[in-house]
Design a protein around this motif. Sequence first.
Motif, PDB file in Angstrom:
ATOM      1  N   PHE A  38      71.621  33.266  54.836  1.00 25.11           N
ATOM      2  CA  PHE A  38      71.422  31.816  54.862  1.00 25.11           C
ATOM      3  C   PHE A  38      70.933  31.294  53.506  1.00 25.11           C
ATOM      4  O   PHE A  38      71.531  30.393  52.897  1.00 25.11           O
ATOM      5  CB  PHE A  38      70.407  31.496  55.970  1.00 25.11           C
ATOM      6  N   LYS A 298      78.450  18.206  52.208  1.00 27.23           N
ATOM      7  CA  LYS A 298      78.753  18.038  53.636  1.00 27.23           C
ATOM      8  C   LYS A 298      79.122  19.402  54.253  1.00 27.23           C
ATOM      9  O   LYS A 298      78.623  19.764  55.324  1.00 27.23           O
ATOM     10  CB  LYS A 298      79.923  17.066  53.782  1.00 27.23           C
ATOM     11  N   LYS A 300      78.295  22.226  53.087  1.00 28.10           N
ATOM     12  CA  LYS A 300      77.087  23.063  53.058  1.00 28.10           C
ATOM     13  C   LYS A 300      76.249  22.822  54.311  1.00 28.10           C
ATOM     14  O   LYS A 300      75.756  23.773  54.931  1.00 28.10           O
ATOM     15  CB  LYS A 300      76.272  22.737  51.800  1.00 28.10           C
ATOM     16  N   ALA A 301      76.114  21.573  54.716  1.00 28.06           N
ATOM     17  CA  ALA A 301      75.310  21.233  55.899  1.00 28.06           C
ATOM     18  C   ALA A 301      75.944  21.813  57.164  1.00 28.06           C
ATOM     19  O   ALA A 301      75.238  22.356  58.024  1.00 28.06           O
ATOM     20  CB  ALA A 301      75.172  19.721  56.020  1.00 28.06           C
ATOM     21  N   ALA A 304      75.391  25.455  57.128  1.00 23.94           N
ATOM     22  CA  ALA A 304      73.970  25.727  57.366  1.00 23.94           C
ATOM     23  C   ALA A 304      73.659  25.631  58.862  1.00 23.94           C
ATOM     24  O   ALA A 304      72.941  26.473  59.411  1.00 23.94           O
ATOM     25  CB  ALA A 304      73.116  24.735  56.578  1.00 23.94           C
ATOM     26  N   CYS A 305      74.224  24.637  59.537  1.00 23.34           N
ATOM     27  CA  CYS A 305      74.001  24.490  60.984  1.00 23.34           C
ATOM     28  C   CYS A 305      74.584  25.690  61.740  1.00 23.34           C
ATOM     29  O   CYS A 305      73.945  26.238  62.649  1.00 23.34           O
ATOM     30  CB  CYS A 305      74.641  23.201  61.492  1.00 23.34           C
ATOM     31  N   LEU A 308      72.465  28.673  61.202  1.00 22.37           N
ATOM     32  CA  LEU A 308      71.215  28.545  61.957  1.00 22.37           C
ATOM     33  C   LEU A 308      71.429  28.995  63.402  1.00 22.37           C
ATOM     34  O   LEU A 308      70.613  29.741  63.958  1.00 22.37           O
ATOM     35  CB  LEU A 308      70.736  27.093  61.910  1.00 22.37           C
ATOM     36  N   LEU A 309      72.546  28.574  64.004  1.00 24.66           N
ATOM     37  CA  LEU A 309      72.838  28.961  65.389  1.00 24.66           C
ATOM     38  C   LEU A 309      73.073  30.465  65.502  1.00 24.66           C
ATOM     39  O   LEU A 309      72.549  31.135  66.396  1.00 24.66           O
ATOM     40  CB  LEU A 309      74.058  28.190  65.905  1.00 24.66           C
ATOM     41  N   MET A 401      65.961  22.647  53.768  1.00 26.22           N
ATOM     42  CA  MET A 401      66.729  23.158  54.914  1.00 26.22           C
ATOM     43  C   MET A 401      66.256  24.561  55.285  1.00 26.22           C
ATOM     44  O   MET A 401      66.044  24.882  56.457  1.00 26.22           O
ATOM     45  CB  MET A 401      68.220  23.228  54.561  1.00 26.22           C
ATOM     46  N   CYS A 405      64.349  25.671  58.735  1.00 28.46           N
ATOM     47  CA  CYS A 405      64.928  26.712  59.589  1.00 28.46           C
ATOM     48  C   CYS A 405      63.946  27.871  59.768  1.00 28.46           C
ATOM     49  O   CYS A 405      63.770  28.395  60.878  1.00 28.46           O
ATOM     50  CB  CYS A 405      66.226  27.230  58.985  1.00 28.46           C
TER      51      CYS A 405
END
Lengths: 433, 285
Positions: A38, A298, A300-301, A304-305, A308-309, A401, A405
């Motif tokens: 991450f 965008k 990257k976000a 990243a989500c 995270l999951l 971020m 996290c």
Amino acid sequence: MRKSGLFSMIRHAVKMVGRTLRSYALLSVTMVLSFSLFLGYLTYTDCQIYNRNKELFSYRRGDILMLLYDGDSERTALLMEALDKMPGTGYYLSQGWSIAHLSTTYQLQTDKVSDPETISSLFVYGLLLPDHAWADGSINPTAVYGGRLDIVWLDGREHSDVVLARDEVLLSELVYRALGMAGEENPVFHLRCRGGQHLDLKVRGYVKDDFDDELLRNGGHIQLYLSTKFVDFARLEDPTCWTTNAPKQDITYMNIYSDRPEEVVHLLETMQYLEGFNYRTVYQQQEEALQQIQGEVKVKAIIACALLLLLGINLYSSFTNAMNDRRYEIGVKRAIGANGWSIIRQFLYESILVMAANIAVSILLIADLAIVLKFVMERIPRSSGGYEEYVLYISPYSAGMFAICAVALTLVFSLIFAYKSSRVEIVQYLKAE
Amino acid sequence: MRGATMKLLKNIIHILFWLFIIALLVLPLGLIVRLSQEERASYAAPTAPQMQELAVGGIVQSHYGTATETVSVSGTFVSVNYEYMELDYESVKDARWQIRTADELQVGQVIAETPQGEIQSSLAGVVSEMHISQSDCYIKVQLLSPVELSCRVESRTLSILQTSKNLKVDGKTVTLTYVSQLLNADGTTDVRLSIDGDDYTCGQVVSNLDIATGRSFDNVVMLLERCVYQKAGFDQYYVRRVTTDGIFIEEIQVEVLFQNGNQVGLRGIEAGDYFDAGYKAVAGG
């Protein structure tokens, strides 16, 4: 009293982590890999965005470079008249002329001593700039327009203003070094101008560049930076000067700076100059780069989500495995009278401790990998995507971020771990055993 | 009863715990989205200022005027008449020629020497053809007068030249003597104009010769010719109206009534308005 209780619990948690090191080691491998992936992704993306655009964004936003052609003098005069009326806007003209051949045979100074080469027939390309353009120190009209000319003066002094005499010259660094002038006290560059006259030019310094001397071997040209006063000195406007077969090849550049470059571009469009063909602007290039960066941010976000999951699923499964390994211990503790709250606290502290340690390890690991990345990127040739100086950078947003996290996952899975430890059914478990 | 309450309480705590955990998991997703929005906003390009299109050149005011119409032409005076100098083949077959094609001839000039004596020119002009090796032996001579102005004109000028009955240059009558049926690549037509008198000589080049058409216009809106332009591929004429500060207002299609020197009479605009005198150089015509 409470403070000493907390410390004793933490001390106990550290001791328990040490005792169940094998179980936590397996968990840690998963955690370190997940967090490193991450953080590594965020760092790499930010470094690439930063390094790819740092040069472009160091340029002045208001710089515009125009190429002017012969036979368009009426339109050019109108343009200059209109620019004169614009507040916060200035311009100057510079000319690039193919002015001469080398007059003497130069020994090319290369690293390959066993392979001496000489050059004697290269074209000499002179960039003629008015004094105030130098004084401004802002524009290199041929190569990286908008970039600054990084001048190294041979007298070793700092120069806030640059005024070259008519027989003085600044060489490009490539030429200065390749012609072996680095060791000379007062180097002189010999020109045989196209009219036949021989000129000796005093070398005042050189302009830094990152070209390879292969450029000279492969028929490149020698770049000189001269004052416009050189025109009279070398009689460049005398048509009899141009006696060689080679074409004159002179180009006129108009270097415009404006506080409001959009208005200048609007004027250029009105006057039917074509973008990319007649003119280039720093601000339009910067805006294109900003659009591209926004797209990358965008993406990257989204990634990243997703990470995270995935990280959450991974951690849940790893903590469940760790929990199963500790069921017997929990059962025994409950059997000898430990209450649920003390078990929750013990496992909460343990998991926070383990998570914090793993996050710290991940940060250290990525920091090391970033240094390796910098080392590699600075050794890859620029033509293959390398950089002269690769800056390691992580944006505050990416750092935020990662921090969010890390804290959220630590809290969530520590709580789950602690909560589940209190839910172990002792009787059922012992029966099963 | 107490046990059931405790169980219910435990279940509620259990549900609340998992809701809290879910909230804790959703929270970072929301924060990532929010941070990403902030980051994208930090990379937003500066807002472009509101721009006003400015006049390219100087600003010129239209006005009422009374003027005679003129058209301007440029070209070269050329010879239009020729004569043949007939020669006797037997007498010139051994001649040593002193002239060749494109030479100028004077009356009485020796053009050849033969065993029988010299042959002299009976004409004045320029040798355009020499047929001296056959029994039909002659020299074609382009006479130096009269001369006509050979020029290329745009369709509007041609139309004026064809319709005007009283063309004059400095009081001397001008006549349209020839109009080519072919159109040149640049849209112009080759014409020849005859001007009374002998003020002009063969080969003389003139530029912007103003020919009065005989028509005069009273109280017509006039504007500097540099304000009127055509767009590539179109026959219509346009002007660009601007404010006194030079801010572009609109492009107006106009009808050109006549030209007088550097002024044109126009229909389609008002007197007193301001116009851009530079856009013609940009539009290219």
